[in-house]
Design an enzyme around this catalytic site. Sequence first.
Site, PDB file in Angstrom:
ATOM      1  N   LYS A  19       0.834  -1.214   0.000  1.00  0.00           N
ATOM      2  CA  LYS A  19       0.000   0.000   0.000  1.00  0.00           C
ATOM      3  C   LYS A  19       0.867   1.263   0.000  1.00  0.00           C
ATOM      4  O   LYS A  19       0.614   2.192  -0.768  1.00  0.00           O
ATOM      5  CB  LYS A  19      -0.911  -0.061   1.232  1.00  0.00           C
ATOM      6  CG  LYS A  19      -1.863   1.082   1.412  1.00  0.00           C
ATOM      7  CD  LYS A  19      -3.023   0.674   2.303  1.00  0.00           C
ATOM      8  CE  LYS A  19      -2.802   0.924   3.774  1.00  0.00           C
ATOM      9  NZ  LYS A  19      -2.874   2.328   4.175  1.00  0.00           N
ATOM     10  N   SER A  20       1.872   1.305   0.855  1.00  0.00           N
ATOM     11  CA  SER A  20       2.725   2.513   0.941  1.00  0.00           C
ATOM     12  C   SER A  20       3.396   2.808  -0.389  1.00  0.00           C
ATOM     13  O   SER A  20       3.473   3.960  -0.834  1.00  0.00           O
ATOM     14  CB  SER A  20       3.852   2.300   1.958  1.00  0.00           C
ATOM     15  OG  SER A  20       3.383   2.445   3.250  1.00  0.00           O
ATOM     16  N   SER A  30       8.048  10.149  11.107  1.00  0.00           N
ATOM     17  CA  SER A  30       6.952   9.857  10.190  1.00  0.00           C
ATOM     18  C   SER A  30       7.418   9.872   8.736  1.00  0.00           C
ATOM     19  O   SER A  30       7.882  10.897   8.222  1.00  0.00           O
ATOM     20  CB  SER A  30       5.835  10.889  10.381  1.00  0.00           C
ATOM     21  OG  SER A  30       4.941  10.834   9.291  1.00  0.00           O
ATOM     22  N   ASP A  64       2.439  -0.133  12.051  1.00  0.00           N
ATOM     23  CA  ASP A  64       1.111  -0.640  11.688  1.00  0.00           C
ATOM     24  C   ASP A  64       0.880  -2.073  12.177  1.00  0.00           C
ATOM     25  O   ASP A  64      -0.222  -2.607  12.027  1.00  0.00           O
ATOM     26  CB  ASP A  64       0.935  -0.591  10.163  1.00  0.00           C
ATOM     27  CG  ASP A  64       0.984   0.840   9.645  1.00  0.00           C
ATOM     28  OD1 ASP A  64       0.573   1.765  10.382  1.00  0.00           O
ATOM     29  OD2 ASP A  64       1.464   1.043   8.509  1.00  0.00           O
ATOM     30  N   ARG A  78      -7.001  -2.425  10.419  1.00  0.00           N
ATOM     31  CA  ARG A  78      -5.993  -3.315  11.035  1.00  0.00           C
ATOM     32  C   ARG A  78      -6.547  -3.950  12.316  1.00  0.00           C
ATOM     33  O   ARG A  78      -6.196  -5.077  12.659  1.00  0.00           O
ATOM     34  CB  ARG A  78      -4.693  -2.569  11.294  1.00  0.00           C
ATOM     35  CG  ARG A  78      -4.088  -2.040  10.001  1.00  0.00           C
ATOM     36  CD  ARG A  78      -2.586  -1.993   9.986  1.00  0.00           C
ATOM     37  NE  ARG A  78      -2.151  -1.189   8.853  1.00  0.00           N
ATOM     38  CZ  ARG A  78      -1.991  -1.637   7.610  1.00  0.00           C
ATOM     39  NH1 ARG A  78      -2.186  -2.893   7.315  1.00  0.00           N
ATOM     40  NH2 ARG A  78      -1.605  -0.826   6.638  1.00  0.00           N
TER      41      ARG A  78
HETATM   42  C1  S3P Z   1       3.010   5.273   5.971  1.00  0.00           C
HETATM   43  C2  S3P Z   1       3.679   5.654   7.092  1.00  0.00           C
HETATM   44  C3  S3P Z   1       3.193   5.380   8.447  1.00  0.00           C
HETATM   45  C4  S3P Z   1       2.144   4.283   8.456  1.00  0.00           C
HETATM   46  C5  S3P Z   1       1.119   4.462   7.387  1.00  0.00           C
HETATM   47  C6  S3P Z   1       1.769   4.488   6.018  1.00  0.00           C
HETATM   48  C7  S3P Z   1       3.580   5.663   4.663  1.00  0.00           C
HETATM   49  O1  S3P Z   1       2.637   6.566   8.952  1.00  0.00           O
HETATM   50  O2  S3P Z   1       1.522   4.213   9.720  1.00  0.00           O
HETATM   51  O3  S3P Z   1       0.196   3.400   7.440  1.00  0.00           O
HETATM   52  O4  S3P Z   1       3.151   5.116   3.643  1.00  0.00           O
HETATM   53  O5  S3P Z   1       4.460   6.511   4.641  1.00  0.00           O
HETATM   54  P1  S3P Z   1       3.598   7.636   9.657  1.00  0.00           P
HETATM   55  O6  S3P Z   1       4.668   7.928   8.700  1.00  0.00           O
HETATM   56  O7  S3P Z   1       2.775   8.863   9.922  1.00  0.00           O
HETATM   57  O8  S3P Z   1       4.044   6.961  10.910  1.00  0.00           O
END
Ligand code: S3P
Length: 439
Positions: free
Chosen positions: A18-19, A173, A324, A398
């Site tokens: 997904k990311s 983050s 996550d 989740r």
């Molecule tokens: C993500 C980063 C995380 C994660 C999110 C997806 C990303 O959030 O919890 O589900 O794709 O960069 P944070 O970067 O705010 O911790």
Amino acid sequence: MLKPTAKLKGELKVPGDKSITHRAFIFAAFTKGVSEIDNLSPAADCYSTIECMRMLGLDIQLSDDKSGRVKAMVKSPGHFHLHPSQQGLFAGNSGTTIRLLSGLLAGQPFKVKLDGDESLRSRPMKRVIEPLNRMGVCVAWITKEGHAPFVIEGAPANDLELTGAKFQLAVASAQVQTALLLAGLQADGKTTVELPAPVRDHTVRLFRHIGVSMVVDEPLTTAVKKLTEPLPPFKLSVVADISSATFFMVAAALLPGSEIKLLSVGINKGRRLVIDVLKEMGADLSLENECEYDGEPVADVVVRYAGRLRAVTIDGDNIAAGIDEVPALSLLGCLADGKFTVSGAAELRVKESDRLSAMVANLRAAGANVNELPDGYEIEGQNRLKGGSVWQTFGDHRLAMTGLIANLVCQETLAVDDTTCIAVSYPTFVEDLNRLLIV
Ligand code: S3P
């Protein structure tokens, strides 16, 4: 009455990450021509990103093969020719969509409204908007300061140049880091982002893959300069999502007789806490066929049930690599020897739900011995989890998947109150679980 015991057996390839999928579509805005993104995540969150990018002027055609693997042809005019969406942009449930888009829109000569669903409206946006303000972006909050909906006005909309800056982030983050780097690609001078702790480095890896030049001081600092020309289009095959694979890894480690192989899972260092925790707890987990695919490390992950596990502590230093995965990992703690502790995880309170209080309530209702902390919780391991309760998801995907795995390890049936939200990240989760499940 006790439930029959279950186990997991067989091979599975979970859907694309997904990311990485979010990034691929948003980064395509910086290219001119037709890019190909294959094995994309079928998550509703990613479709939110796709819709937003279409509204900004990308022509995105999707096709799927018989196995359900989805491929996208993405025709982009380049970042100098995006156009505003009159209706505004709707990010649904997706924090990644709204935060990364804020970075992209920072350098655009127009204003546009960004909004999301009720859960997204409750999540903090100042962490990304305040640094963008420093670069010259204007934001008007519509209903509540610091929250969606808001109108974002790129610096050029006011005849200003977006200006590069140096940022030391307070929160580890990847979303905020990525948003600022996307703004940096449109800003005068250099934009440097320093993280307080390592995070998933998909952005740096994908930047490299598509030809963005940058200076990286591993693992915390990344600097970029203005992209004066769009990049050429790219091809990317997205690796399988380790966050989705986690649920099966946890279940196989807890259910006697289980043996599974999860194929071509992305094992990015900033995402592999689940692997380290399972190994440290004494699970039989091995990685096979390790290699790199389109810039991301992948491996087949084999998990065999190996008996009772030992409790561990997951703390602030490594939490980002499993941000996550904490809900699912906590199930391991309920059935391990000793005290399983999660700390330094206050970020979990501002995810799709307050995952700390939700997990404490659900695990207690199922018979676990849990003590809530301001930034985590402690679980006294037992040799059984009773169940017989209703697992509340609070609309959080989740938590819903964690509840379905919890049901497998509970002695009495655990009812999950809402499973529709699972589509936010993994629409075929139940189908895939049933493929591996032997009852
Ligand atoms: C993500 C980063 C995380 C994660 C999110 C997806 C990303 O959030 O919890 O589900 O794709 O960069 P944070 O970067 O705010 O911790």
